[in-house]
Design an enzyme around this catalytic site. Sequence first.
Site, PDB file in Angstrom:
ATOM      1  N   TYR A 422      -7.496   2.763 -17.967  1.00  0.00           N
ATOM      2  CA  TYR A 422      -6.064   2.995 -17.996  1.00  0.00           C
ATOM      3  C   TYR A 422      -5.566   2.341 -19.269  1.00  0.00           C
ATOM      4  O   TYR A 422      -5.816   1.153 -19.500  1.00  0.00           O
ATOM      5  CB  TYR A 422      -5.402   2.360 -16.782  1.00  0.00           C
ATOM      6  N   SER A 424      -2.710   0.905 -21.548  1.00  0.00           N
ATOM      7  CA  SER A 424      -1.330   0.429 -21.548  1.00  0.00           C
ATOM      8  C   SER A 424      -0.967   0.062 -22.971  1.00  0.00           C
ATOM      9  O   SER A 424      -1.744  -0.611 -23.660  1.00  0.00           O
ATOM     10  CB  SER A 424      -1.251  -0.799 -20.631  1.00  0.00           C
ATOM     11  N   LEU A 495       5.234  -3.563 -16.844  1.00  0.00           N
ATOM     12  CA  LEU A 495       4.916  -3.155 -15.474  1.00  0.00           C
ATOM     13  C   LEU A 495       3.414  -2.944 -15.323  1.00  0.00           C
ATOM     14  O   LEU A 495       2.776  -3.431 -14.393  1.00  0.00           O
ATOM     15  CB  LEU A 495       5.688  -1.867 -15.161  1.00  0.00           C
ATOM     16  N   GLU A 496       2.869  -2.248 -16.297  1.00  0.00           N
ATOM     17  CA  GLU A 496       1.437  -1.958 -16.262  1.00  0.00           C
ATOM     18  C   GLU A 496       0.625  -3.257 -16.325  1.00  0.00           C
ATOM     19  O   GLU A 496      -0.343  -3.436 -15.584  1.00  0.00           O
ATOM     20  CB  GLU A 496       1.058  -1.069 -17.458  1.00  0.00           C
ATOM     21  N   LEU A 497       1.060  -4.114 -17.190  1.00  0.00           N
ATOM     22  CA  LEU A 497       0.327  -5.370 -17.362  1.00  0.00           C
ATOM     23  C   LEU A 497       0.350  -6.204 -16.084  1.00  0.00           C
ATOM     24  O   LEU A 497      -0.680  -6.707 -15.631  1.00  0.00           O
ATOM     25  CB  LEU A 497       0.932  -6.168 -18.523  1.00  0.00           C
TER      26      LEU A 497
END
Length: 613
Positions: A422, A424, A495-497
């Site tokens: 994924y 980011s 958010l992804e982190l």
Amino acid sequence: MATFISALVFLLAVMGGTSPAASQSSAPTEPMCYDWGESSEGAVSVVEGEVGWLSCPLFSHPSVYNYTSTQSAGHNLFWYRLPEGHDLEQPITYSSRLSKDRERLFLQPAAAADTGQYICMLRNKSSCSKIAIRLKVLRPDDVVKCALPVAVAPIEDLIPLQEGKTLDCPDLQDATKMSESAPKVQWYFVAHPVCDWYPFWDSDREQKGNSLQVHLMMEQYQGLYYCRVQYQRRNQTLNFTRSINVTAILPLSLPKEPSIMNPTHDQIFTVKTGTEVRLVCRGQLPFVLDKPWREIWWTVDGKTLDKLPDRFTQINRVVRDHFRDLTIENILVIQDFQSKDLKREFYCSVKNERGFDTRRAQLEEEVSLPTVELGCGLGVTLLLMLILFVVYHVFWLELLLLYRSWFGTDERHTDDKEFDVYISYARNSEEEQFVLLTLRRVLENELGYSVCIFDRDSLPGGTITDETLSFVARSRRLLVVVSPGYASQGSQALLELKAGIDTMALAGHLRVILVQYKPVRRKGWVRELRRARVALALVRWQGDKSRELSSRFWKRLRVELPVRRVSSRGEDEEESSKEVALMRLHSQNSTNSQTGLISNTVKDPQKVLNSAA
Ligand SMILES: *[C@@H]1O[C@H](CO)[C@@H](O)[C@H](O)[C@H]1NC(C)=O
Ligand SMILES: *[C@@H]1O[C@H](CO)[C@@H](O)[C@H](O)[C@H]1NC(C)=O
Ligand SMILES: *[C@@H]1O[C@H](CO)[C@@H](O)[C@H](O)[C@H]1NC(C)=O
Ligand SMILES: *[C@@H]1O[C@H](CO)[C@@H](O)[C@H](O)[C@H]1NC(C)=O
Ligand SMILES: *[C@@H]1O[C@H](CO)[C@@H](O)[C@H](O)[C@H]1NC(C)=O
């Protein structure tokens, strides 16, 4: 040139009836008198004013010229003189000062003008020989300075340190006999570079009458002592000089027994058969006054070396001479040492007048270690280790990749995740371009990973938060492209982190990899990233250098990514290429049309419906 002597010879020749023609030649004496030239014995030195004499050197070799026999053959001895700077031989005018006695010419005393060449000629009517000798009359002022010329060699005398002795002038008794009054003695001391007349500068030595008394001997009192004897004879003052060479020895009160220093009691000589073995014996051999005899020697089985084969020899050497107490080394050399020699008894002994000491040398065979082989082996091992070390440091990435490709497990078989990676990233043009054009392309097309990029793969209409969490949870790796603006407050990237770090912390099935696209200062990172950085792998993009797939960047990245074997096993390859094809299709669709086809990787049909609606 007619000299007196030639005239004399001419006269004699005429009288003897020899041919006058011969004597009238330019050197008339030559054909008649055999000339031995100048004596090879060197010049005779006499101090001006002292008694001296010349001996005709012809009689130095009595087998050729014997004074007694020449006299009986009718020979006469004549002395002539060739004064310094003259070339005319002059006859000697004899007087009470200059007198002839047998083969000697006496000077009582010698005068400075006596210096020159003297010729003694031995002749009878039919034969003649002559020889020259040089006399040097030295001025006392020139020579007294530090060495008096003495006709007789110095007498050796030993005085123990800290002890005393009385020195008497040698030959003084002879002077007493000749003298008409009591002779007088004057002492000198020469210790280079100073030269003292009596009284010397210390109270340890003192002249008493004609003797010199040394009360307390010191090392610095060693040297040459001169005594000049002066006596009266026939209204004349005559004198002569003698010398004594004084050497210090250790006090007589010290022990004088000899002893062995080496071998010591527990010393062991390691020997090797077939080689030359040297056994060193070192002995202390004190000097015993009047009996200086001393010895150090080896015996083998009770035999001295002269009764042993030639293989056994010894070398003697004085190691130290301390006031005549000697330390002597005797080395027993054994050629071609044999194993039977190990059973022999080797004894070293020392002996002097006062005692005897002996000690056995213990021999032990050397355990031969294959030192060369051992050294080589060790060297090779070290070299190999060094090579491995270097290889590991240079090629560790390659080695790791190789190892993984052989032994690593394919995570696809052990989990049920959909995506390998994924990605980011900060949504700005530069990073976006890097992610889409470079990272994604290589990871999907060249390395065969399934990549999830939220903006591409998410379906429109879903809750961003839920979808992000879901995507992250379904990925094996979260690849964070770190940039200065990454994860600003409230952004998608943050958010992804957070999702990634939480998933990693909770379930542990996700690993976060940091990719640094541009150098970023640590301070610019968000707190979450800073905190997590310690535990995370960071791969740096190095511009053009990293573009090649064989570059360090991609290797590092591949190490962090799940194992993907580039195997020739058809099944796997087929499967993965199918996957890649699908992914590509899907990605095209998702980028071309936001409402397009649903990726077959999305499993929740409800969501698909929702997004379609
Ligand atoms: C003896 O020695 C003294 C001192 O050097 C010297 O002056 C003298 O000429 C010598 N001879 C006699 C006969 O004194
Ligand atoms: C010299 O000769 C005499 C007699 O010819 C002899 O007695 C004397 O031993 C000889 N001397 C030497 C030193 O040869
Ligand atoms: C002179 O001496 C030689 C040997 O030195 C001898 O043979 C010879 O007979 C002597 N001549 C006379 C005349 O005595
Ligand atoms: C010794 O010398 C003195 C004077 O100097 C003189 O009177 C005397 O006669 C001399 N004696 C002898 C033996 O020459
Ligand atoms: C005096 O004796 C020492 C020791 O024996 C020696 O070394 C030295 O040469 C001697 N000196 C002279 C002048 O003979």
